[in-house]
Design a protein around this motif. Structure first.
Motif, mmCIF file in Angstrom:
data_model
loop_
_atom_site.group_PDB
_atom_site.id
_atom_site.type_symbol
_atom_site.label_atom_id
_atom_site.label_comp_id
_atom_site.label_asym_id
_atom_site.label_seq_id
_atom_site.Cartn_x
_atom_site.Cartn_y
_atom_site.Cartn_z
ATOM 1 N N UNK A 148 0.831 -1.206 0.000
ATOM 2 C CA UNK A 148 0.000 0.000 0.000
ATOM 3 C C UNK A 148 0.866 1.257 0.000
ATOM 4 N N UNK A 149 0.387 2.288 -0.700
ATOM 5 C CA UNK A 149 1.197 3.484 -0.924
ATOM 6 C C UNK A 149 0.513 4.765 -0.452
ATOM 7 N N UNK A 150 1.356 5.702 -0.052
ATOM 8 C CA UNK A 150 0.965 7.051 0.340
ATOM 9 C C UNK A 150 1.670 8.002 -0.616
ATOM 10 N N UNK A 151 0.915 8.661 -1.484
ATOM 11 C CA UNK A 151 1.508 9.567 -2.465
ATOM 12 C C UNK A 151 1.556 10.975 -1.877
ATOM 13 N N UNK A 152 2.781 11.462 -1.703
ATOM 14 C CA UNK A 152 3.016 12.723 -1.024
ATOM 15 C C UNK A 152 3.434 13.809 -2.014
ATOM 16 N N UNK A 153 3.702 15.010 -1.492
ATOM 17 C CA UNK A 153 4.031 16.163 -2.336
ATOM 18 C C UNK A 153 2.977 16.333 -3.425
ATOM 19 N N UNK A 154 1.730 16.315 -3.012
ATOM 20 C CA UNK A 154 0.606 16.419 -3.941
ATOM 21 C C UNK A 154 -0.031 17.804 -3.802
ATOM 22 N N UNK A 155 -0.037 18.555 -4.899
ATOM 23 C CA UNK A 155 -0.470 19.953 -4.871
ATOM 24 C C UNK A 155 -1.545 20.300 -5.886
ATOM 25 N N UNK A 156 -1.956 19.338 -6.715
ATOM 26 C CA UNK A 156 -2.861 19.690 -7.812
ATOM 27 C C UNK A 156 -3.899 18.605 -8.066
ATOM 28 N N UNK A 157 -4.947 19.016 -8.772
ATOM 29 C CA UNK A 157 -6.030 18.094 -9.113
ATOM 30 C C UNK A 157 -5.540 16.977 -10.034
ATOM 31 N N UNK A 158 -4.667 17.300 -10.978
ATOM 32 C CA UNK A 158 -4.221 16.264 -11.915
ATOM 33 C C UNK A 158 -3.430 15.179 -11.196
ATOM 34 N N UNK A 159 -2.636 15.552 -10.196
ATOM 35 C CA UNK A 159 -1.925 14.545 -9.407
ATOM 36 C C UNK A 159 -2.923 13.655 -8.654
ATOM 37 N N UNK A 160 -3.944 14.292 -8.084
ATOM 38 C CA UNK A 160 -4.951 13.539 -7.327
ATOM 39 C C UNK A 160 -5.728 12.591 -8.228
ATOM 40 N N UNK A 161 -6.097 13.048 -9.416
ATOM 41 C CA UNK A 161 -6.848 12.214 -10.357
ATOM 42 C C UNK A 161 -6.009 11.008 -10.776
#
Length: 314
Positions: A148-161
């Motif tokens: 399982x992963x935790x994606x960090x340094x996320x600042x934008x909608x495209x990264x979240x999508x």
């Protein structure tokens, strides 16, 4: 109840620290670490034996001693944290691998193997990766393997999508660093919790996920003040520094309204976000582009400081 107790009724609270004493004091559900936190922890007297043990293990194991020791230290601190929290701990892949999918996958597998050798089930560990295209691609592979992963340094909608479409377990959208950028770029210093650009960003991501039924957990991160935290009360998880946890614990007032839980369901997109469009959208967002690059640079710098500390301790 104080505000921390009220918050725990609405969101799972995660300690953003590697400080064992702080975790013991605030009793969070989970804990998350990164190279900056591990570097600070490694300098504390109570972690001296962990440093020695990591170096001894790495010297016997062969290969790059300092690299191996830094991984072992991260896992040792993670194991100690897991004795205090009922949930999971996040451990980060070397940020220097943020643009190398294959190397990120191999690093993550090594971390999980080390945890399992220490008697920790992989279900209690989240592997942290930067939300680059390559990091998200690595997470997609790892999730298929049950890591399982935790994606960090996320600042934008495209990264979240992209993370949701990759089946990532959890994302850590940043709040305070977004606010920092807008304050610096606009000169404005009077943002409220309601119009704080970081709060607005995480709220948008949360509503996008919930309206489309994505199971990916949203964990707000990088807070600058308790007003931001209160505005996001109700978010799946919130990772909070010891200083802000203390402020919430000391406040006997009523917690602010927080996120709206009444979200209209919408259909998920028919097509997935592809790499060219992801890169274009990220590039079009100056804040996200700059903060992602800066975050990677800072994590690399602290990883190198940690390695220097280990080198001196040999």
């Amino acid at each position: 109840m104080n505000k921390l107790e009220q918050l725990k009724q609405r969101s799972l609270v995660v300690a953003d620290t590697g400080d064992i004493e702080a975790i013991r004091r605030y009793q969070p559900q989970d804990a998350t670490t990164n190279p900056s936190l591990l570097y600070k922890a490694a300098q504390l007297p109570q972690y001296e034996q962990h440093v020695k043990d990591a170096l001894s293990w790495a010297e016997k194991n062969g290969g790059d001693v300092i690299n191996q020791a830094s991984m072992k230290l991260a896992v040792a601190i993670g194991c100690e944290i897991l004795q205090l929290v009922p949930g999971v701990v996040s451990t980060e892949v070397d940020a220097r691998l943020s643009f190398d999918t294959r190397a990120s996958i191999e690093y993550a597998r090594k971390l999980i193997a080390m945890y399992q050798q220490a008697g920790i089930d992989r279900e209690r560990v989240l592997i942290k990766l930067a939300s680059t295209w390559e990091g998200i691609a690595a997470a997609a592979v790892l999730e298929q393997e049950g890591i399982h992963c935790n994606l960090t340094l996320l600042f934008s909608q495209c990264q979240a999508v992209a993370c949701a479409e990759a089946g990532v377990t959890l994302i850590s959208p940043f709040v305070g660093r977004i606010l920092d950028w807008y304050k610096a770029s606009t000169g404005r210093d009077d943002y409220t919790a309601q119009d704080d650009p970081g709060v607005v960003s995480v709220t948008s991501i949360y509503e996008y996920y919930k309206s489309r039924g994505y199971p990916t957990i949203v964990m707000g991160a990088s807070f600058r003040n308790t007003g931001e935290i209160e505005a996001l009360a109700g978010c799946d998880k919130l990772t909070i520094s010891p200083q802000l946890l203390q402020e919430l614990q000391d406040d006997e007032g009523e917690l602010a309204a927080g996120l709206n839980s009444d979200i209209v369901s919408l259909p998920a997109p028919n097509t997935q976000l592809q790499e060219p469009e992801f890169r274009y959208q990220l590039n079009a967002d100056a804040m996200a582009t700059e903060k992602l690059a800066e975050g990677i640079r800072n994590f690399v710098a602290d990883q190198m400081k940690l390695e220097e500390l280990l080198q001196k301790a040999r």
